[in-house]
Design a protein around this motif. Structure first.
Motif, short mmCIF file in Angstrom:
data_model
loop_
_atom_site.label_atom_id
_atom_site.label_comp_id
_atom_site.label_asym_id
_atom_site.label_seq_id
_atom_site.Cartn_x
_atom_site.Cartn_y
_atom_site.Cartn_z
N VAL A 54 0.49 -6.19 -10.73
CA VAL A 54 0.95 -4.86 -10.33
C VAL A 54 2.37 -4.62 -10.86
O VAL A 54 2.68 -3.58 -11.44
N LEU A 114 2.39 1.67 -3.51
CA LEU A 114 1.42 2.17 -4.48
C LEU A 114 1.09 3.64 -4.23
O LEU A 114 0.80 4.38 -5.18
N LEU A 138 3.77 -1.82 -13.55
CA LEU A 138 4.84 -0.89 -13.18
C LEU A 138 6.00 -0.98 -14.16
O LEU A 138 6.62 0.04 -14.50
N ALA A 170 -2.04 -0.46 -12.43
CA ALA A 170 -1.36 -1.14 -11.33
C ALA A 170 -2.13 -0.97 -10.03
O ALA A 170 -2.21 -1.91 -9.22
N ARG A 171 -2.71 0.20 -9.82
CA ARG A 171 -3.44 0.47 -8.59
C ARG A 171 -4.67 -0.43 -8.46
O ARG A 171 -5.06 -0.81 -7.34
N VAL A 173 0.24 3.15 -14.34
CA VAL A 173 0.19 3.25 -12.88
C VAL A 173 -1.25 3.09 -12.39
O VAL A 173 -1.51 2.44 -11.37
N GLU A 225 0.83 -1.21 0.00
CA GLU A 225 0.00 0.00 0.00
C GLU A 225 0.86 1.26 0.00
O GLU A 225 0.58 2.22 -0.71
N GLU A 259 1.26 6.45 -7.04
CA GLU A 259 0.17 7.39 -7.31
C GLU A 259 0.66 8.84 -7.25
O GLU A 259 0.21 9.70 -8.00
#
Length: 458
Positions: free
Chosen positions: A423, A191, A427, A414-415, A411, A188, A195
């Motif tokens: 993921v 990520l 990336l 990926a989230r 991205v 988390e 972000e």
């Protein structure tokens, strides 16, 4: 071909005080010795030598000799320069002597810079900045190009890539060391950093294409009725006779352009056909004029700035003369009341008050009255359009924008991915997209396009 030693003039063709010929490759030192004798000068020190033809022994010129042993040269290879007098015969004789030496050949367009890229002296965005610097016509374009050539955009994307690489490393660790006790919030937190990078990229993309527009210049168009003085205004702003001026309506059919430097900002100003209603629909001349008006309207739709020219004499005698301006007016418009020198000042001021919402400027294309104010307003509008383009290393090409959009989108995917493997893959795609900006990965299909725009000798 990269093993060949190449040579070419690096200065423009034609008669000049000085001409520079570059030689790059393994045989560059031998070529300098053949033409100028031993020893080679100390690196990066200019020496005066007799330049001769190795085949005949005859003198070609007396000039400066410079030696840049690789890798500390522009191309990263051994590189020599001859600085000769810029006569055509001198240059031709020197090039003929070089061509006769074994292992040497004339350079192709952009080949010196291509070798600099291949040898890691420049990244791809810096190469493009160099091309823009050569083509720069205004101060603002020069500053933007120099900033990119010095690595401004590469440093920006490099920072994003480094941060995304760290995020990817966290997920690779989670995949490869699944049995290890890793922090529960590792994914988390990683990520969240990704972000943050995506948010910065989104902010860079939300720039109203200022960098691309600064490279290409703003588009301004002069619109108005026939005989309003559009061609005279174009000539007056350009300070030379660009367009034909005639009292005959419909003289201007094709669009006439002139490039202006307004406060360091590039602007292309276009004169267009006069806009009016035509009575004879079947008249061949009317058909030609209609085609010219269609081009004028199409150009107006694409223009960044519209100069709406009003014939004051016509407007003061006929209120409907302003109807055409009203139909074209919008936030991109600058209204000019032309022929102010032929009308009473009080009448001009009264009309200007009536249409005060348009913020008009009274001018005379014939005498030049009011044109300084017009130029000031154009500089102001150009500054607003390019505002922020020079504050940081920005996006200057469509391919930069596309690569950053791909990175941002990867991205986002990926989230929302559920598995660490997915993921990580997204990336990796985001990093690959960033790499396309600087040319680190996936650039073979771009190189021929980028370097083909360079001149021979650069």
């Amino acid at each position: 071909m990269t093993d060949d030693t190449i040579f070419a003039p690096s200065t423009a063709p034609g008669r000049a005080g000085v001409a520079v010929i570059r030689i790059s490759g393994a045989q560059a030192g031998a070529a300098l010795r053949a033409l100028a004798g031993d020893p080679l000068p100390a690196p990066r020190r200019a020496v005066l030598r007799r330049i001769g033809d190795p085949a005949s022994g005859g003198a070609i010129d007396h000039g400066l000799l410079l030696w840049f042993p690789g890798p500390r040269s522009f191309t990263g290879e051994d590189l020599g320069e001859l600085q000769l007098h810029g006569g055509r015969a001198v240059i031709a004789a020197a090039l003929e002597a070089l061509a006769a030496l074994p292992g040497l050949r004339p350079a192709e367009a952009g080949e010196f810079t291509r070798r600099a890229f291949d040898n890691g002296k420049l990244d791809l965005s810096a190469v493009e900045g160099l091309a823009d610097l050569i083509d720069a016509e205004t101060e603002a374009q020069r500053r933007q190009a120099l900033r990119q050539m010095e690595g401004g955009l590469a440093r920006r994307t490099g920072d994003w890539a480094a941060r995304l690489t760290r995020v990817l490393a966290h997920f690779e660790a989670a995949i490869d060391f699944v049995e290890e006790e890793l922090p529960e919030d590792l994914g988390e937190a990683a990520l969240a950093e990704a972000e943050a990078v995506a948010g910065e990229i989104a902010a860079a993309l939300d720039d109203r294409h200022r960098g691309e527009r600064l490279r290409e210049g703003l588009s301004a168009v002069i619109l108005g009725a026939p005989n309003a003085g559009k061609s005279s205004l174009l000539n007056a702003l350009a300070r030379r006779d660009v367009a034909i001026v005639s009292e005959t309506a419909g003289t201007t059919r094709d669009i006439v352009e002139v490039h202006l430097d307004l406060g360091g900002y590039p602007v292309t100003l276009a004169d267009t056909a006069g806009l009016r209603a035509l009575e004879k629909a079947d008249d061949p001349q009317a058909a030609i004029e209609r085609a010219g008006m269609a081009r004028a309207r199409e150009r107006a739709e694409r223009a960044d700035i519209k100069l709406l020219l009003v014939d004051l004499e016509a407007a003061l005698s006929d209120e409907t003369a302003l109807d055409g301006v009203a139909a074209l007016h919008d936030t991109r418009s600058l209204v000019l009341l032309n022929k102010a020198d032929l009308c009473e000042a009080a009448a001009v001021q009264d009309l200007a008050r009536q249409i005060g919402d348009w913020d008009p400027i009274a001018v005379s294309a014939r005498t030049g009255a009011g044109l300084d104010q017009v130029l000031d307003r154009l500089v102001e509008l150009a500054g607003e359009s390019f505002g922020g383009a020079e504050a940081a290393a920005g996006i200057t090409r469509h391919r930069h924008r596309r690569a950053l959009e791909d990175c941002r989108d990867a991205v986002a995917r990926a989230r929302s991915a559920e598995l660490p493997e997915l993921v990580a893959e997204e990336l990796r795609l985001s990093l690959r997209a960033l790499g396309r900006v600087s040319g680190r990965v996936d650039v073979e299909d771009l190189l021929d396009i980028v370097f083909a725009d360079f001149c021979i000798g650069k």
